[in-house]
Write a protein that holds these residues in place. Structure first.
Motif, PDB file in Angstrom:
ATOM      1  N   ARG A 161      20.544  30.019  66.835  1.00 22.42           N
ATOM      2  CA  ARG A 161      20.625  29.555  68.228  1.00 22.42           C
ATOM      3  C   ARG A 161      21.461  30.503  69.075  1.00 22.42           C
ATOM      4  N   GLY A 165      20.086  32.644  72.199  1.00 24.02           N
ATOM      5  CA  GLY A 165      20.700  32.480  73.508  1.00 24.02           C
ATOM      6  C   GLY A 165      21.098  33.794  74.136  1.00 24.02           C
ATOM      7  N   ALA A 166      21.630  34.710  73.329  1.00 27.99           N
ATOM      8  CA  ALA A 166      22.023  36.021  73.843  1.00 27.99           C
ATOM      9  C   ALA A 166      20.819  36.793  74.359  1.00 27.99           C
ATOM     10  N   GLU A 167      19.691  36.656  73.666  1.00 24.69           N
ATOM     11  CA  GLU A 167      18.482  37.340  74.125  1.00 24.69           C
ATOM     12  C   GLU A 167      17.937  36.692  75.390  1.00 24.69           C
ATOM     13  N   GLN A 168      17.957  35.385  75.440  1.00 18.70           N
ATOM     14  CA  GLN A 168      17.427  34.687  76.597  1.00 18.70           C
ATOM     15  C   GLN A 168      18.267  34.940  77.842  1.00 18.70           C
ATOM     16  N   GLU A 169      19.587  34.962  77.695  1.00 19.85           N
ATOM     17  CA  GLU A 169      20.483  35.100  78.837  1.00 19.85           C
ATOM     18  C   GLU A 169      20.599  36.532  79.333  1.00 19.85           C
ATOM     19  N   ALA A 170      20.589  37.502  78.422  1.00 20.24           N
ATOM     20  CA  ALA A 170      20.862  38.880  78.843  1.00 20.24           C
ATOM     21  C   ALA A 170      19.984  39.918  78.161  1.00 20.24           C
ATOM     22  N   ARG A 222      25.610  44.002  85.109  1.00 21.63           N
ATOM     23  CA  ARG A 222      24.878  43.922  83.851  1.00 21.63           C
ATOM     24  C   ARG A 222      25.819  43.854  82.656  1.00 21.63           C
ATOM     25  N   ALA A 225      27.141  40.276  82.527  1.00 27.34           N
ATOM     26  CA  ALA A 225      26.113  39.364  82.011  1.00 27.34           C
ATOM     27  C   ALA A 225      25.950  39.513  80.504  1.00 27.34           C
ATOM     28  N   THR A 228      29.200  38.388  78.542  1.00 31.65           N
ATOM     29  CA  THR A 228      29.326  36.932  78.595  1.00 31.65           C
ATOM     30  C   THR A 228      28.323  36.282  77.649  1.00 31.65           C
ATOM     31  N   ALA A 229      27.082  36.757  77.666  1.00 35.07           N
ATOM     32  CA  ALA A 229      26.052  36.196  76.792  1.00 35.07           C
ATOM     33  C   ALA A 229      26.376  36.416  75.320  1.00 35.07           C
TER      34      ALA A 229
END
Length: 260
Positions: A161, A165-170, A222, A225, A228-229
């Motif tokens: 997960r 999430g890291a891929e989806q967010e940034a 960038r 982002a 943070t991700a």
């Protein structure tokens, strides 16, 4: 780093806490000093790749200071209130124990690091602008704890997960790096998490080719982002891996020993 998820070996990895805070966990406000890198950054490093010597470096030192080092230090200062102390690396390479005797780094880099082994990393060169995070070149005891966590089941599901999430967010992707060719000792080859168990590092990253936005504050946006991700990944490593038993025995310091 070398590749979109692994901090540069010479610069090493870094830790999960800096100044008492978890690396990648925002606690302050981003500064506004950074306005972009200079227009000659790519040409500077292309030239250095072709002629990595003192004469070229001295002739272009002012370009480096004004268009690379100065902006990089401004970027580091902008990020420090949020992510903790940022180390900007020197341009000189440590060649004392290296067969590669080129005296200068062919990129500029900075890192937020801590004793736990995780990092937030940034690098810019003629080829790419790279952001990355995670646990790079862990010690043998850290690698054992990582594999036990993966084998346990629930931590591996949590890791899935976190990476998603890291891929989806940034747009950060898990780096395969240089994995073991087979299962690590003590684990079956048909283990359902064999791809994770074969990893030697746990990092995510993303890179961009040279573009005009490198000369603007969009670089800072960038990096913020991405770092943070990546925070939840570093937090996962803090919880399930922890700091090395012997900090001075990091794999990076041993030349990235293989076969564990």
């Amino acid at each position: 780093m070398t590749g979109a998820g692994a901090p540069d070996r010479e610069h090493g990895g870094a830790g999960g806490r800096a100044g008492g805070r978890a690396v990648g966990r925002a606690v302050g406000r981003v500064g506004t000093s950074f306005s972009g890198f200079g227009p000659d950054l790519v040409a500077l490093y292309e030239g250095l790749a072709a002629d990595n010597g003192r004469a070229y470096w001295q002739a272009h030192r002012r370009v480096y200071e004004e268009q690379v080092r100065g902006p990089l230090e401004a970027l580091a200062a902008d990020l420090a209130p949020v992510f903790g102390e940022v180390k900007v690396f020197r341009p000189n390479r440590d060649v004392r124990f290296s067969p590669d005797k080129r005296p200068y780094q062919e990129h500029a880099a900075m890192v937020v690091s801590a004793a736990a082994g995780t990092a937030l990393y940034f690098q810019v060169s003629a080829e790419e602008l790279l952001v990355a995070a995670g646990l790079y070149a862990p010690t043998p005891d850290q690698l054992q704890r990582f594999r036990r966590a993966v084998d346990a089941g629930p931590p591996a599901a949590e890791l899935d997960r976190v990476v998603a999430g890291a891929e989806q967010e940034a747009g950060l992707r898990l780096s395969a790096g240089d994995p073991l060719k087979t299962a690590p000792r003590g684990y079956p080859r048909d283990h359902p998490r064999i791809d994770l168990l074969r990893l030697r590092s746990l990092t995510v990253g993303r890179s961009w080719e040279p573009a005009r936005w490198w000369q603007t504050s969009a670089v800072r946006d960038r990096v913020v982002a991405a770092w943070t991700a990546a925070g939840p990944l570093n937090a996962w490593c803090d919880r399930h891996v922890g700091p090395p038993d012997h900090p001075r025995e990091r794999a990076a310091d041993r030349g990235g020993r293989r076969g564990r």
